[in-house]
Write a protein that holds these residues in place. Structure first.
Motif, mmCIF file in Angstrom:
data_model
loop_
_atom_site.group_PDB
_atom_site.id
_atom_site.type_symbol
_atom_site.label_atom_id
_atom_site.label_comp_id
_atom_site.label_asym_id
_atom_site.label_seq_id
_atom_site.Cartn_x
_atom_site.Cartn_y
_atom_site.Cartn_z
ATOM 1 N N ASN B 74 -50.529 16.305 15.114
ATOM 2 C CA ASN B 74 -51.562 17.011 15.867
ATOM 3 C C ASN B 74 -51.043 17.557 17.196
ATOM 4 O OD1 ASN B 74 -53.457 16.690 13.866
ATOM 5 N ND2 ASN B 74 -54.421 14.895 14.811
ATOM 6 N N ALA B 75 -50.043 16.911 17.758
ATOM 7 C CA ALA B 75 -49.481 17.390 19.020
ATOM 8 C C ALA B 75 -48.768 18.725 18.854
ATOM 9 C CB ALA B 75 -48.521 16.358 19.589
ATOM 10 N N ARG B 76 -48.312 18.985 17.639
ATOM 11 C CA ARG B 76 -47.574 20.220 17.357
ATOM 12 C C ARG B 76 -48.340 21.167 16.450
ATOM 13 N NH1 ARG B 76 -41.220 18.317 16.735
ATOM 14 N NH2 ARG B 76 -41.127 17.142 18.682
ATOM 15 N N ASN B 77 -49.642 20.864 16.254
ATOM 16 C CA ASN B 77 -50.485 21.725 15.400
ATOM 17 C C ASN B 77 -49.818 22.019 14.057
ATOM 18 O OD1 ASN B 77 -52.416 21.835 17.407
ATOM 19 N ND2 ASN B 77 -51.937 23.913 18.049
ATOM 20 N N SER B 78 -49.274 20.992 13.450
ATOM 21 C CA SER B 78 -48.480 21.181 12.237
ATOM 22 C C SER B 78 -48.908 20.269 11.101
ATOM 23 C CB SER B 78 -46.995 20.940 12.538
ATOM 24 O OG SER B 78 -46.502 21.896 13.462
ATOM 25 N N LEU B 79 -48.881 20.834 9.929
ATOM 26 C CA LEU B 79 -49.169 20.136 8.677
ATOM 27 C C LEU B 79 -47.911 20.159 7.821
ATOM 28 C CD1 LEU B 79 -51.510 18.987 6.794
ATOM 29 C CD2 LEU B 79 -51.636 21.318 5.872
ATOM 30 N N PHE B 80 -47.682 19.092 7.075
ATOM 31 C CA PHE B 80 -46.466 18.997 6.261
ATOM 32 C C PHE B 80 -46.811 18.558 4.834
ATOM 33 C CE2 PHE B 80 -44.003 19.504 10.011
ATOM 34 C CZ PHE B 80 -44.623 18.754 10.997
ATOM 35 N N LEU B 81 -45.923 18.924 3.919
ATOM 36 C CA LEU B 81 -45.994 18.415 2.557
ATOM 37 C C LEU B 81 -44.570 18.068 2.128
ATOM 38 C CD1 LEU B 81 -47.929 17.824 0.182
ATOM 39 C CD2 LEU B 81 -47.228 20.035 -0.777
ATOM 40 N N GLN B 82 -44.313 16.777 2.018
ATOM 41 C CA GLN B 82 -43.024 16.306 1.517
ATOM 42 C C GLN B 82 -43.126 16.181 0.008
ATOM 43 O OE1 GLN B 82 -40.054 15.562 3.318
ATOM 44 N NE2 GLN B 82 -39.236 15.491 1.237
ATOM 45 N N MET B 83 -42.296 16.923 -0.701
ATOM 46 C CA MET B 83 -42.358 16.964 -2.160
ATOM 47 C C MET B 83 -41.092 16.352 -2.730
ATOM 48 S SD MET B 83 -43.925 20.774 -2.718
ATOM 49 C CE MET B 83 -42.532 21.572 -1.943
ATOM 50 N N GLY B 84 -41.248 15.418 -3.671
ATOM 51 C CA GLY B 84 -40.105 14.776 -4.290
ATOM 52 C C GLY B 84 -40.220 14.761 -5.802
ATOM 53 N N SER B 85 -39.117 14.397 -6.456
ATOM 54 C CA SER B 85 -39.055 14.344 -7.933
ATOM 55 C C SER B 85 -39.636 15.619 -8.529
ATOM 56 C CB SER B 85 -39.813 13.126 -8.449
ATOM 57 O OG SER B 85 -39.276 11.933 -7.920
ATOM 58 N N LEU B 86 -39.202 16.737 -7.997
ATOM 59 C CA LEU B 86 -39.782 18.024 -8.387
ATOM 60 C C LEU B 86 -39.397 18.387 -9.813
ATOM 61 C CD1 LEU B 86 -39.312 19.864 -5.004
ATOM 62 C CD2 LEU B 86 -41.500 19.584 -6.191
ATOM 63 N N SER B 87 -40.329 19.019 -10.507
ATOM 64 C CA SER B 87 -40.110 19.511 -11.871
ATOM 65 C C SER B 87 -40.480 20.990 -11.917
ATOM 66 C CB SER B 87 -40.955 18.714 -12.855
ATOM 67 O OG SER B 87 -42.326 19.066 -12.716
ATOM 68 N N PRO B 88 -40.050 21.688 -12.965
ATOM 69 C CA PRO B 88 -40.406 23.116 -13.070
ATOM 70 C C PRO B 88 -41.921 23.360 -13.009
ATOM 71 C CG PRO B 88 -38.643 22.613 -14.570
ATOM 72 C CD PRO B 88 -39.080 21.297 -13.993
ATOM 73 N N GLU B 89 -42.706 22.374 -13.423
ATOM 74 C CA GLU B 89 -44.159 22.518 -13.388
ATOM 75 C C GLU B 89 -44.710 22.575 -11.959
ATOM 76 O OE1 GLU B 89 -42.770 21.809 -17.038
ATOM 77 O OE2 GLU B 89 -42.586 20.246 -15.489
ATOM 78 N N ASP B 90 -43.881 22.208 -10.977
ATOM 79 C CA ASP B 90 -44.304 22.289 -9.570
ATOM 80 C C ASP B 90 -44.026 23.658 -8.967
ATOM 81 O OD1 ASP B 90 -43.043 18.978 -9.340
ATOM 82 O OD2 ASP B 90 -45.170 19.542 -9.337
ATOM 83 N N THR B 91 -43.412 24.549 -9.727
ATOM 84 C CA THR B 91 -43.155 25.899 -9.240
ATOM 85 C C THR B 91 -44.474 26.601 -8.955
ATOM 86 O OG1 THR B 91 -41.049 26.134 -10.397
ATOM 87 C CG2 THR B 91 -42.215 28.169 -9.848
ATOM 88 N N ALA B 92 -44.619 27.074 -7.724
ATOM 89 C CA ALA B 92 -45.890 27.671 -7.317
ATOM 90 C C ALA B 92 -45.773 28.224 -5.906
ATOM 91 C CB ALA B 92 -47.012 26.627 -7.352
ATOM 92 N N VAL B 93 -46.751 29.016 -5.534
ATOM 93 C CA VAL B 93 -46.975 29.339 -4.125
ATOM 94 C C VAL B 93 -47.854 28.242 -3.558
ATOM 95 C CG1 VAL B 93 -48.000 30.958 -2.499
ATOM 96 C CG2 VAL B 93 -46.740 31.819 -4.491
#
Lengths: 107, 122
Positions: B74-93
């Motif tokens: 919140n101090a940096r007005n930032s949101l994150f998404l850490q993604m792991g064990s990625l597969s082709p099905e996670d391909t997306a915008v």
């Protein structure tokens, strides 16, 4: 999990005509239903929330109706900028599911 | 003017990891639930995860639970998404979006970023 089904998948309409899009929920979502418009290469834009309330800046030709499991988005007189894909989304519980979309194309 | 700007997308191999960021401006970030929503190429929208204003609660769609982690600064007005064990099905915008809470567990999204493309491929 609530499944959202939109119909038709594609709607061909002439400019100036009315378009009626349908969205059905697999169980009641009360009035917790929103509609978005998405144009190619753009993010979705909020059109309608609470099933029938237009979001800020949305023209009056867009109207939403329905409650429970059956909902409708009506575009009263299609303008050139309205040709896009429209998605419904329930906001009733987790997970928040979207419908598959209805593409409104020029006839 | 409300703005949400994602970054961090790219090409990653199956099984790999990637971290997305979203920097926001134009509203009080620390007052809002925030979400990630994804869209596979040519497909529809899928809500992925969201997080409470103070970061104290998180929710995930079943398909990513245990592999993805949403967080915020919140101090940096930032949101994150850490993604792991990625597969082709996670391909997306992947879009970050601001939640509007109707009642608990009833959210929709009134502002969206422009999206970050994640491609999972060898």
């Amino acid at each position: 999990e609530i499944v959202m089904t939109q119909s038709p998948a594609t709607l061909s309409v002439s400019p100036g005509e009315r378009a009626i899009l349908s969205c059905r929920a697999s169980q009641s979502v009360s009035s917790n239903l929103v509609w978005y418009q998405q144009k190619p290469g753009q993010a979705p834009r909020l059109l309608i929330y609470g099933a029938s309330t237009r979001a800020t800046g949305i023209p009056a030709r867009f109207s939403g109706s329905g409650s429970g499991t059956e909902f409708t988005l009506t575009i009263s007189s299609l303008q050139s900028e309205d040709f896009a894909v429209y998605y419904c989304q329930h906001c009733h519980n987790w997970p928040l599911n979207f419908g598959g979309g209805t593409k409104v194309e020029i006839k | 003017e409300v703005q949400l700007v994602e970054s961090g997308g790219g090409l990653v191999q199956p099984g790999g990891s990637l971290r997305l960021s979203c920097v926001v401006s134009g509203f009080t970030f620390s007052s809002y639930w925030m979400s990630w929503v994804r869209q596979s190429p040519g497909k529809g929208l899928e809500w992925v995860a969201n997080i409470k204003p103070d970061g104290g609660e998180e929710y995930y769609v079943d398909s990513v639970r245990g592999r993805f982690t949403i967080s915020r600064d919140n101090a940096r007005n930032s949101l994150f998404l850490q993604m792991g064990s990625l597969s082709p099905e996670d391909t997306a915008v992947y879009y970050c979006a601001r939640d509007i809470v109707v009642v608990p567990a009833a959210h929709y999204f009134d502002y969206w970023g422009q999206g970050a493309l994640v491609t999972v491929s060898s």
